[in-house]
Design a protein around this motif. Structure first.
Motif, PDB file in Angstrom:
ATOM      1  N   ARG A  13     129.389 -66.489  10.061  1.00  0.00           N
ATOM      2  CA  ARG A  13     129.333 -65.375  10.985  1.00  0.00           C
ATOM      3  C   ARG A  13     128.885 -65.654  12.221  1.00  0.00           C
ATOM      4  N   ILE A  14     127.635 -66.491  12.223  1.00  0.00           N
ATOM      5  CA  ILE A  14     127.330 -67.053  13.429  1.00  0.00           C
ATOM      6  C   ILE A  14     128.128 -67.676  14.274  1.00  0.00           C
ATOM      7  N   ARG A  15     128.924 -68.717  13.772  1.00  0.00           N
ATOM      8  CA  ARG A  15     129.807 -69.617  14.405  1.00  0.00           C
ATOM      9  C   ARG A  15     130.972 -68.855  14.860  1.00  0.00           C
ATOM     10  N   GLN A  16     131.332 -67.676  14.330  1.00  0.00           N
ATOM     11  CA  GLN A  16     132.705 -66.711  14.809  1.00  0.00           C
ATOM     12  C   GLN A  16     132.072 -65.901  15.924  1.00  0.00           C
ATOM     13  N   ALA A  17     130.881 -65.494  15.638  1.00  0.00           N
ATOM     14  CA  ALA A  17     130.460 -64.657  16.975  1.00  0.00           C
ATOM     15  C   ALA A  17     130.055 -65.583  18.130  1.00  0.00           C
ATOM     16  N   ARG A  18     129.607 -66.814  18.017  1.00  0.00           N
ATOM     17  CA  ARG A  18     129.540 -67.700  19.044  1.00  0.00           C
ATOM     18  C   ARG A  18     130.817 -68.138  19.991  1.00  0.00           C
ATOM     19  N   ALA A  19     131.994 -68.317  19.441  1.00  0.00           N
ATOM     20  CA  ALA A  19     132.966 -68.437  19.895  1.00  0.00           C
ATOM     21  C   ALA A  19     133.402 -67.106  20.673  1.00  0.00           C
ATOM     22  N   ALA A  20     133.313 -65.856  20.049  1.00  0.00           N
ATOM     23  CA  ALA A  20     133.959 -64.651  20.821  1.00  0.00           C
ATOM     24  C   ALA A  20     132.785 -64.020  21.970  1.00  0.00           C
ATOM     25  N   GLN A  22     131.325 -66.855  23.936  1.00  0.00           N
ATOM     26  CA  GLN A  22     131.864 -67.601  24.799  1.00  0.00           C
ATOM     27  C   GLN A  22     133.001 -67.119  25.400  1.00  0.00           C
ATOM     28  N   ALA A  23     133.865 -66.427  24.648  1.00  0.00           N
ATOM     29  CA  ALA A  23     135.097 -65.903  25.345  1.00  0.00           C
ATOM     30  C   ALA A  23     134.620 -64.789  26.327  1.00  0.00           C
ATOM     31  N   ALA A  24     133.901 -63.632  25.768  1.00  0.00           N
ATOM     32  CA  ALA A  24     133.458 -62.578  26.639  1.00  0.00           C
ATOM     33  C   ALA A  24     132.756 -62.860  27.944  1.00  0.00           C
ATOM     34  N   LEU A  25     131.787 -63.672  27.707  1.00  0.00           N
ATOM     35  CA  LEU A  25     130.459 -63.593  28.678  1.00  0.00           C
ATOM     36  C   LEU A  25     130.513 -65.146  29.430  1.00  0.00           C
ATOM     37  N   GLY A  26     131.374 -66.190  29.110  1.00  0.00           N
ATOM     38  CA  GLY A  26     131.320 -67.323  29.560  1.00  0.00           C
ATOM     39  C   GLY A  26     130.447 -68.372  28.651  1.00  0.00           C
ATOM     40  N   ALA A  27     130.786 -69.543  28.808  1.00  0.00           N
ATOM     41  CA  ALA A  27     130.236 -70.427  27.840  1.00  0.00           C
ATOM     42  C   ALA A  27     128.602 -70.618  28.286  1.00  0.00           C
ATOM     43  N   ASP A  28     128.679 -70.547  29.798  1.00  0.00           N
ATOM     44  CA  ASP A  28     127.368 -70.915  30.447  1.00  0.00           C
ATOM     45  C   ASP A  28     126.103 -69.845  30.177  1.00  0.00           C
ATOM     46  N   ASN A  29     126.539 -68.687  29.706  1.00  0.00           N
ATOM     47  CA  ASN A  29     125.650 -67.551  29.321  1.00  0.00           C
ATOM     48  C   ASN A  29     125.596 -67.417  27.688  1.00  0.00           C
ATOM     49  N   GLY A  55     120.196 -67.854  18.033  1.00  0.00           N
ATOM     50  CA  GLY A  55     120.547 -68.110  19.305  1.00  0.00           C
ATOM     51  C   GLY A  55     120.364 -67.120  20.363  1.00  0.00           C
ATOM     52  N   ALA A  56     121.030 -67.109  21.559  1.00  0.00           N
ATOM     53  CA  ALA A  56     120.945 -66.119  22.392  1.00  0.00           C
ATOM     54  C   ALA A  56     122.240 -66.010  23.295  1.00  0.00           C
ATOM     55  N   ILE A  57     122.509 -64.852  23.954  1.00  0.00           N
ATOM     56  CA  ILE A  57     123.279 -64.569  25.014  1.00  0.00           C
ATOM     57  C   ILE A  57     122.870 -64.009  26.071  1.00  0.00           C
ATOM     58  N   ALA A  58     123.510 -63.985  27.147  1.00  0.00           N
ATOM     59  CA  ALA A  58     122.972 -63.416  28.443  1.00  0.00           C
ATOM     60  C   ALA A  58     124.101 -62.834  29.232  1.00  0.00           C
ATOM     61  N   PRO A  59     124.251 -61.377  28.837  1.00  0.00           N
ATOM     62  CA  PRO A  59     125.263 -60.728  29.571  1.00  0.00           C
ATOM     63  C   PRO A  59     124.715 -60.323  31.267  1.00  0.00           C
ATOM     64  N   SER A  61     125.964 -57.793  32.911  1.00  0.00           N
ATOM     65  CA  SER A  61     126.276 -56.596  33.389  1.00  0.00           C
ATOM     66  C   SER A  61     126.505 -55.384  32.133  1.00  0.00           C
ATOM     67  N   ALA A  62     126.585 -54.244  32.351  1.00  0.00           N
ATOM     68  CA  ALA A  62     126.486 -53.195  31.336  1.00  0.00           C
ATOM     69  C   ALA A  62     127.719 -53.246  30.583  1.00  0.00           C
ATOM     70  N   GLN A  63     128.948 -53.745  31.383  1.00  0.00           N
ATOM     71  CA  GLN A  63     130.012 -53.755  30.515  1.00  0.00           C
ATOM     72  C   GLN A  63     130.232 -55.137  29.761  1.00  0.00           C
ATOM     73  N   GLU A  64     129.370 -56.332  30.016  1.00  0.00           N
ATOM     74  CA  GLU A  64     129.276 -57.429  29.232  1.00  0.00           C
ATOM     75  C   GLU A  64     128.250 -56.980  28.000  1.00  0.00           C
ATOM     76  N   VAL A  65     127.332 -56.241  28.161  1.00  0.00           N
ATOM     77  CA  VAL A  65     126.637 -55.830  26.965  1.00  0.00           C
ATOM     78  C   VAL A  65     127.508 -54.769  26.048  1.00  0.00           C
ATOM     79  N   GLN A  66     128.190 -53.967  26.459  1.00  0.00           N
ATOM     80  CA  GLN A  66     129.066 -53.381  25.844  1.00  0.00           C
ATOM     81  C   GLN A  66     129.998 -54.298  24.941  1.00  0.00           C
ATOM     82  N   ALA A  67     130.660 -55.163  25.715  1.00  0.00           N
ATOM     83  CA  ALA A  67     131.470 -56.118  24.837  1.00  0.00           C
ATOM     84  C   ALA A  67     130.685 -57.022  23.979  1.00  0.00           C
TER      85      ALA A  67
END
Length: 518
Positions: A13-20, A22-29, A55-59, A61-67
């Motif tokens: 699940r972590i691998r699946q979420a990581r790819a998603a 990256q697509a939504a927030l950009g690989a740098d985040n 791991g971690a993700i860094a949105p 904007s509010a729209q990226e948090v929603q995503a």
């Protein structure tokens, strides 16, 4: 420790979420390297391994948090939101549930300022230094109320009921309106923000119908993406005094003297009475005085106090507002302190236009109190224990003696303070650590559990706690078979049945049917 009801997400699940992500927030985040994950560990934890994130993700904007929330719900992984991750002593940036993905909101740093009304609308990444610099560049017409560790987020501090030292010190009470992303990715605004384009969102707290702001405080019901906050108008003058008291027994009379002045409004600030180590731990280290194990002897305590000229207890008192009013109130406060026969008393004064004192009393961001983490040397740290008491000198003295005896029993050095609210006291105790001392670290967990049990026996509960003790502390709120916790769980299951947002926060877990992102 971590509830047995919860299990972290599996690697697939972590691998699946990581790819998603990256697509939504950009690989740098998106951060899932070993070093990335380690950066979000709780450096002060008794056992680091209990709270490792995946791991971690860094949105941004509010729209990226929603995503991100929609992805987490679809894939079935828990997110642990942090504002800046500086809640040191209570868990820092780490999650309750190991394997969670950190939702790091520190990139979200927008500030909207209503100078006329003295309000701000903040995103979670705005730190106290950020907001201070913002206001200073605009003439400092309004003051903050900063905590002892001003590295943190203004939003995050208010959401965890952090306190400062000015008349606006109870930061959570100054919240006015929120924007919140829910687990399903929907976005809601509370209070008057529920009206599109409302000019009173940061002016009237309640709106129409149930008021939700405090339901998102210390909860896991949503992710706050914006928060309104009232600021204190810059006062015309400031007057007061720094007072030291010589004996442990001076605590009770001091509290009984200050409490009525606080309740009647003559003293509007949130003063904190701190013990000698609270002052000395930022000036020296233990090894300079002794190499003996166990709690410090009275002889060593006396030597430290003598060198740094600190009382057993000390308190800083300030009056804020019009100069004529302060001049009338000051003699009353001065006489009240002199009647207690203090060890020393030093007046303090400031007028508008003069340089600000660099202290919490003027709402200036500070971080030097964090130096206490170096008290023992090695990999230092601290964990907080903070029960709520009535404003009673008798109750405070009993709490002090009971807790001080436990510190000595477990071989710990006593650092504590008693912080005033309008009607209550918070007894903030710091358990100072040396993570390179296995024998000491073995005593920390049983010691903290004993302190929680002692407080519960008096009917006292903590107002916030470390990740390790959230289930324990939640269980002490036990009226009618823990009816409050059951209510919290019902709300959690209605809003977030899969447990996407911060499972275990404040002892609130999703129900068995939803599981933790099952």
């Amino acid at each position: 420790m971590v509830s047995k009801r919860a299990q972290g997400p599996d690697p697939a699940r972590i691998r699946q979420a990581r790819a998603a992500f990256q697509a939504a927030l950009g690989a740098d985040n998106v951060f899932f390297g070993e070093e990335d994950a380690a950066a979000y560990n709780d450096k002060f934890a008794v056992d680091d391994t209990l709270h490792h994130p995946s791991g971690a993700i860094a949105p941004g904007s509010a729209q990226e948090v929603q995503a991100a929330l929609r992805i987490a719900s679809e894939v079935g992984i828990p997110l642990w939101p942090i504002s800046r991750g500086k809640n040191l002593g209570y868990g820092g940036s780490a999650p309750v549930l190991a394997g969670s993905v950190i939702l790091d909101l520190s990139r979200m740093k927008k500030i909207e300022y209503d100078e006329e009304n003295g309000t701000v609308l903040l995103e979670p990444g705005v730190g106290f230094y950020d907001l201070y610099d913002f206001l200073k560049a605009r003439g400092m017409k309004h003051w903050l109320s900063t905590p002892g560790n001003s590295w943190g987020s203004v939003v995050g501090n208010a959401l965890d009921r952090g306190v400062g030292y000015t008349p606006y010190g109870e930061n959570t009470s100054k919240i006015c309106g929120m924007e919140v992303a829910l687990a399903d990715g929907s976005l809601v605004r509370t209070g008057m923000g529920a009206l599109e384009g409302s000019p009173t969102w940061q002016l009237y707290r309640y709106g129409f119908g149930p008021a939700w702001d405090q339901l998102f405080v210390q909860s896991n019901f949503g992710v706050v993406t914006k928060m309104g906050l009232w600021l204190m108008p810059e006062p015309e003058s400031l007057m007061g005094m720094d007072v030291e008291f010589d004996n442990p027994e001076d605590l009770g009379p001091l509290i009984d003297t200050l409490a009525p002045l606080r309740r009647e409004g003559l003293l509007q600030q949130s003063p904190t009475i701190g013990n000698w180590l609270r002052a000395a731990a930022v000036l020296t280290t233990r090894s300079e005085w002794t190499d003996q194990p166990g709690a410090l002897s009275d002889e060593v305590i006396s030597a430290i106090r003598t060198k740094y000229r600190v009382g057993w207890w000390g308190v800083s008192l300030r009056l804020y507002g019009r100069e004529e009013v302060n001049k009338a109130a000051y003699p009353i406060l001065e006489k009240a302190m002199n009647d207690l026969k203090p060890l020393s008393m030093h007046p303090a004064q400031w007028k508008r236009g003069e340089p600000l004192e660099n202290s919490g009393w003027t709402g200036t961001p500070i971080s030097f109190p964090m130096q206490n983490a170096n008290w023992h040397g090695g990999r230092g740290g601290h964990i907080g224990f903070s029960p709520v008491l009535p404003q009673s000198g008798t109750a405070a003295m009993a709490q002090f003696k009971r807790t001080y005896d436990r510190y000595r029993e477990y071989g710990m050095d006593y650092q504590a303070s008693f912080a005033f609210g309008e009607r209550h006291l918070i007894n903030v105790n710091a358990v100072l650590l040396d993570k390179d001392d296995p024998e000491m670290m073995g005593r920390v967990d049983p010691f903290l559990r004993q302190l929680v049990a002692d407080a519960k026996a008096q009917g006292y509960g903590e107002y916030r706690t470390h990740l390790d003790y959230m289930d324990l502390v939640a269980s002490t709120y036990d009226f009618n078979d823990n009816a409050l916790l059951k209510l919290n769980e019902r709300v959690k299951n209605a809003l977030d049945p899969a447990g996407v947002i911060a499972p275990g926060k404040s002892g609130i877990w999703p129900g068995a049917k939803g599981g933790t992102c099952a």
